[in-house]
Design a protein around this motif. Structure first.
Motif, PDB file in Angstrom:
ATOM      1  N   MET A 227       0.830  -1.203   0.000  1.00  0.00           N
ATOM      2  CA  MET A 227       0.000   0.000   0.000  1.00  0.00           C
ATOM      3  C   MET A 227       0.861   1.249   0.000  1.00  0.00           C
ATOM      4  N   ARG A 228       0.443   2.230  -0.772  1.00  0.00           N
ATOM      5  CA  ARG A 228       1.127   3.520  -0.803  1.00  0.00           C
ATOM      6  C   ARG A 228       0.083   4.595  -0.555  1.00  0.00           C
ATOM      7  N   MET A 229       0.356   5.479   0.391  1.00  0.00           N
ATOM      8  CA  MET A 229      -0.589   6.547   0.714  1.00  0.00           C
ATOM      9  C   MET A 229       0.135   7.878   0.712  1.00  0.00           C
ATOM     10  N   SER A 230      -0.429   8.815  -0.016  1.00  0.00           N
ATOM     11  CA  SER A 230       0.127  10.157  -0.025  1.00  0.00           C
ATOM     12  C   SER A 230      -0.234  10.863   1.267  1.00  0.00           C
ATOM     13  N   LEU A 231       0.428  11.967   1.527  1.00  0.00           N
ATOM     14  CA  LEU A 231       0.119  12.746   2.727  1.00  0.00           C
ATOM     15  C   LEU A 231      -1.322  13.226   2.692  1.00  0.00           C
ATOM     16  N   GLN A 232      -1.786  13.653   1.533  1.00  0.00           N
ATOM     17  CA  GLN A 232      -3.161  14.129   1.427  1.00  0.00           C
ATOM     18  C   GLN A 232      -4.154  13.011   1.692  1.00  0.00           C
ATOM     19  N   LYS A 233      -3.843  11.797   1.194  1.00  0.00           N
ATOM     20  CA  LYS A 233      -4.723  10.663   1.443  1.00  0.00           C
ATOM     21  C   LYS A 233      -4.768  10.336   2.928  1.00  0.00           C
ATOM     22  N   MET A 234      -3.632  10.433   3.598  1.00  0.00           N
ATOM     23  CA  MET A 234      -3.589  10.206   5.046  1.00  0.00           C
ATOM     24  C   MET A 234      -4.493  11.203   5.757  1.00  0.00           C
ATOM     25  N   LYS A 235      -4.418  12.463   5.343  1.00  0.00           N
ATOM     26  CA  LYS A 235      -5.251  13.498   5.962  1.00  0.00           C
ATOM     27  C   LYS A 235      -6.729  13.240   5.678  1.00  0.00           C
ATOM     28  N   ASP A 236      -7.034  12.791   4.462  1.00  0.00           N
ATOM     29  CA  ASP A 236      -8.428  12.521   4.111  1.00  0.00           C
ATOM     30  C   ASP A 236      -9.007  11.402   4.966  1.00  0.00           C
ATOM     31  N   VAL A 237      -8.212  10.344   5.197  1.00  0.00           N
ATOM     32  CA  VAL A 237      -8.684   9.233   6.033  1.00  0.00           C
ATOM     33  C   VAL A 237      -8.924   9.714   7.460  1.00  0.00           C
ATOM     34  N   ALA A 238      -7.978  10.487   7.996  1.00  0.00           N
ATOM     35  CA  ALA A 238      -8.119  10.987   9.366  1.00  0.00           C
ATOM     36  C   ALA A 238      -9.331  11.916   9.484  1.00  0.00           C
ATOM     37  N   GLN A 239      -9.534  12.774   8.485  1.00  0.00           N
ATOM     38  CA  GLN A 239     -10.680  13.685   8.523  1.00  0.00           C
ATOM     39  C   GLN A 239     -11.987  12.921   8.408  1.00  0.00           C
ATOM     40  N   SER A 240     -11.988  11.851   7.599  1.00  0.00           N
ATOM     41  CA  SER A 240     -13.182  11.020   7.488  1.00  0.00           C
ATOM     42  C   SER A 240     -13.519  10.358   8.817  1.00  0.00           C
ATOM     43  N   LEU A 241     -12.484   9.877   9.522  1.00  0.00           N
ATOM     44  CA  LEU A 241     -12.714   9.299  10.845  1.00  0.00           C
ATOM     45  C   LEU A 241     -13.292  10.346  11.793  1.00  0.00           C
ATOM     46  N   LYS A 242     -12.731  11.541  11.753  1.00  0.00           N
ATOM     47  CA  LYS A 242     -13.218  12.601  12.634  1.00  0.00           C
ATOM     48  C   LYS A 242     -14.669  12.944  12.316  1.00  0.00           C
ATOM     49  N   ASP A 243     -14.992  13.077  11.032  1.00  0.00           N
ATOM     50  CA  ASP A 243     -16.364  13.402  10.642  1.00  0.00           C
ATOM     51  C   ASP A 243     -17.328  12.300  11.066  1.00  0.00           C
ATOM     52  N   THR A 244     -16.886  11.053  10.947  1.00  0.00           N
ATOM     53  CA  THR A 244     -17.745   9.932  11.345  1.00  0.00           C
ATOM     54  C   THR A 244     -18.009   9.960  12.847  1.00  0.00           C
ATOM     55  N   VAL A 245     -16.970  10.201  13.641  1.00  0.00           N
ATOM     56  CA  VAL A 245     -17.138  10.286  15.096  1.00  0.00           C
ATOM     57  C   VAL A 245     -18.077  11.443  15.447  1.00  0.00           C
ATOM     58  N   LEU A 246     -17.885  12.589  14.805  1.00  0.00           N
ATOM     59  CA  LEU A 246     -18.735  13.751  15.079  1.00  0.00           C
ATOM     60  C   LEU A 246     -20.196  13.477  14.735  1.00  0.00           C
ATOM     61  N   SER A 247     -20.439  12.648  13.747  1.00  0.00           N
ATOM     62  CA  SER A 247     -21.815  12.382  13.315  1.00  0.00           C
ATOM     63  C   SER A 247     -22.574  11.464  14.266  1.00  0.00           C
ATOM     64  N   LEU A 248     -21.854  10.751  15.119  1.00  0.00           N
ATOM     65  CA  LEU A 248     -22.502   9.795  16.019  1.00  0.00           C
ATOM     66  C   LEU A 248     -23.103  10.510  17.213  1.00  0.00           C
ATOM     67  N   LYS A 249     -24.380  10.292  17.429  1.00  0.00           N
ATOM     68  CA  LYS A 249     -25.090  10.915  18.546  1.00  0.00           C
ATOM     69  C   LYS A 249     -26.024   9.890  19.168  1.00  0.00           C
ATOM     70  N   LEU A 250     -26.065   9.876  20.479  1.00  0.00           N
ATOM     71  CA  LEU A 250     -26.971   8.953  21.159  1.00  0.00           C
ATOM     72  C   LEU A 250     -28.418   9.368  20.926  1.00  0.00           C
ATOM     73  N   PRO A 251     -29.308   8.400  20.688  1.00  0.00           N
ATOM     74  CA  PRO A 251     -30.736   8.740  20.648  1.00  0.00           C
ATOM     75  C   PRO A 251     -31.212   9.142  22.034  1.00  0.00           C
ATOM     76  N   THR A 252     -32.291   9.879  22.095  1.00  0.00           N
ATOM     77  CA  THR A 252     -32.852  10.266  23.387  1.00  0.00           C
ATOM     78  C   THR A 252     -33.261   9.016  24.147  1.00  0.00           C
ATOM     79  N   GLN A 253     -32.747   8.899  25.366  1.00  0.00           N
ATOM     80  CA  GLN A 253     -33.017   7.707  26.167  1.00  0.00           C
ATOM     81  C   GLN A 253     -33.532   8.114  27.539  1.00  0.00           C
TER      82      GLN A 253
END
Length: 463
Positions: A227-253
């Protein structure tokens, strides 16, 4: 000087502890990396967003007991309490995940990566997540993928997704797998609707499929090398992880105990009398660490805060702990998920890497308000076992505050409504006698006005 029991996997250095400080040794294998991290400005920037503080100490200040082969030694103030990811509520784990990925993104800006994305690298101090593994950074080799990607998904994304999409109690699964929840398990448990999340589909479902496809260790290693990953690709993966974590919200319980204070049998006068008694006893017996057991949303924990350096506010109800964490914070109150009837165990290699809550907590005050009747009627715990447990959590000379709730109280009647009352030993006089027989000396009784409840104070003179 004691060596940290979990400090044996990283060849970069080791961790040693005293009562007030933590020392991290740096070996020759990591010396060049450390020099680069200091020179490139990464460490200075990381300190501003959540890296734990440290100082590099000169040879003449080295304490006895450190290995002679250490090239550098770092000293940090010891945190007042160490907690584990499976003791955090959803929003605490989410905050820890965001700090971790933010530090990785910052590292990429300095041509470095976060080589270790373990949730155990994060602790909570003064109401905020703190990244404590100072040796988790290294220079990035061009084209090299982020090897800690899978670890981040197991330690953070999988439990957060399960807590969000299935049940908030799924965070407890992390106590079974010390290196994070396996992705195949998370994939099998997540509902089909999670495919609608692009981030979860990519980082859990497709990630799991790739692991299955290259399940042979040699094939997987060869695939990673190719596997070969450019610096930009590394940043894109990390940003995608961050966006995914930010999108997770507990339902009202809503849970029975998460809404406890909206369904109480207290009159305003009784509530005020209880608050006054707790605040007075805490003020008369201050200390370093207080432990509030069955704290619910932490309203009484806050009364301890002015008199202790740190208050651990624990409850087994995840919704109650989540509400507490999201309420206006106090820097020295730490909400944690803890089921006293089945407390956090010792896990890891030889059961020594992550000590149990009983080993980590030696408090100056333990508070158990309206708890003993739950332990007795719901879990069948006799007074003798309660007393021994409470005493084990105390320092010698510490204090125990216990509220006794008699049978005629409506909350006890509520617990007994669906079962036979076979608990003949549930009497206040029995509790007092048993606790004193177990080495807890009775100090004071405080009847709570306009209620049938009584607050008892004990002290622990033996260990």
């Amino acid at each position: 000087m004691l060596r940290n029991a979990a400090s044996f996997r990283d060849p970069s250095g080791r961790v040693y502890e005293t009562e007030t400080c933590v020392y991290r040794t740096i070996t020759a294998a990591y010396a060049e990396e450390w020099a680069y991290l200091k020179s490139c400005g990464l460490l200075e920037s990381a300190l501003k967003i959540g890296l734990g503080s440290f100082e590099e100490i000169p040879p003449e200040e080295l304490p006895k007991g450190l290995p002679s082969e250490a090239v550098h030694v770092l000293r940090s103030p010891r945190l007042p309490f160490i907690s584990w990811p499976y003791e955090w509520c959803f929003s605490q784990l989410k905050a820890a995940a965001l700090l971790t990925v933010d530090l990785h993104l910052l590292a990429l800006e300095h041509d470095c990566i976060l080589k270790d994305a373990s949730a155990y690298n994060v602790q909570f101090f003064e109401g905020k997540p703190l990244f404590i593994d100072l040796l988790s950074f290294e220079r990035w080799a061009e084209g090299r993928p982020w090897q800690a990607y899978g670890q981040f998904c197991r330690h953070f994304l999988a439990p957060l997704a399960l807590m969000c999409k299935l049940d908030c109690r799924c965070g407890l699964l992390s106590s079974r797998w010390i290196d994070g929840i396996p992705l195949d398990l998370a994939n099998s448990l997540l509902p089909a609707s999670s495919w609608l999340s692009l981030g979860l589909a990519m980082h859990i479902r497709l990630h799991d499929s790739m692991q299955r496809k290259h399940g042979d260790g040699r094939q997987a290693a060869a695939k990673v090398r190719q596997m070969r990953m450019s610096l930009q690709k590394m940043k894109d993966v990390a940003q995608s992880l961050k966006d995914t974590v930010l999108s997770l919200k507990l339902p009202t319980q809503h849970t029975e105990w998460g809404d406890y204070y909206n369904d109480t049998n207290y009159t305003p006068a009784a509530r005020a009398a209880k608050e006054e008694a707790v605040a007075r006893l805490a003020a008369e017996h201050p200390g370093r660490l207080a432990l509030d057991l069955g704290a619910n949303t932490g309203e009484f924990s806050r009364l301890l805060a002015p008199h202790f350096d740190l208050v651990l506010s624990t409850d087994y109800d995840h919704t109650a702990v989540e509400k507490h964490w999201l309420s206006p914070p106090l820097k020295n109150v730490l909400p944690l998920v803890l089921d006293l009837a089945n407390p956090s165990p010792s896990i890891g290699w030889a059961c020594g890497e992550r000590p149990s809550i009983m080993e980590r907590c030696k408090a100056d005050m333990v508070m158990a308000l309206a708890l003993c009747h739950h332990l007795r009627f719901t879990f069948g715990i006799p007074f003798t076992q309660m007393a021994e447990c409470f005493r084990s959590l105390l320092q010698k000379g510490g204090y125990l505050m216990v509220e006794f709730v008699p049978r005629e109280d409506s909350q006890v009647q509520r617990l007994l409504a669906g079962r036979d009352d076979v608990f003949d030993d549930y009497e206040e006089s029995v509790l007092l006698a048993v606790f004193q027989d177990c080495g807890l000396q009775h100090v004071e009784s405080v009847p709570i006005a306009e209620s049938v409840r009584t607050l008892h104070l004990f002290t622990c003179n033996t260990l």
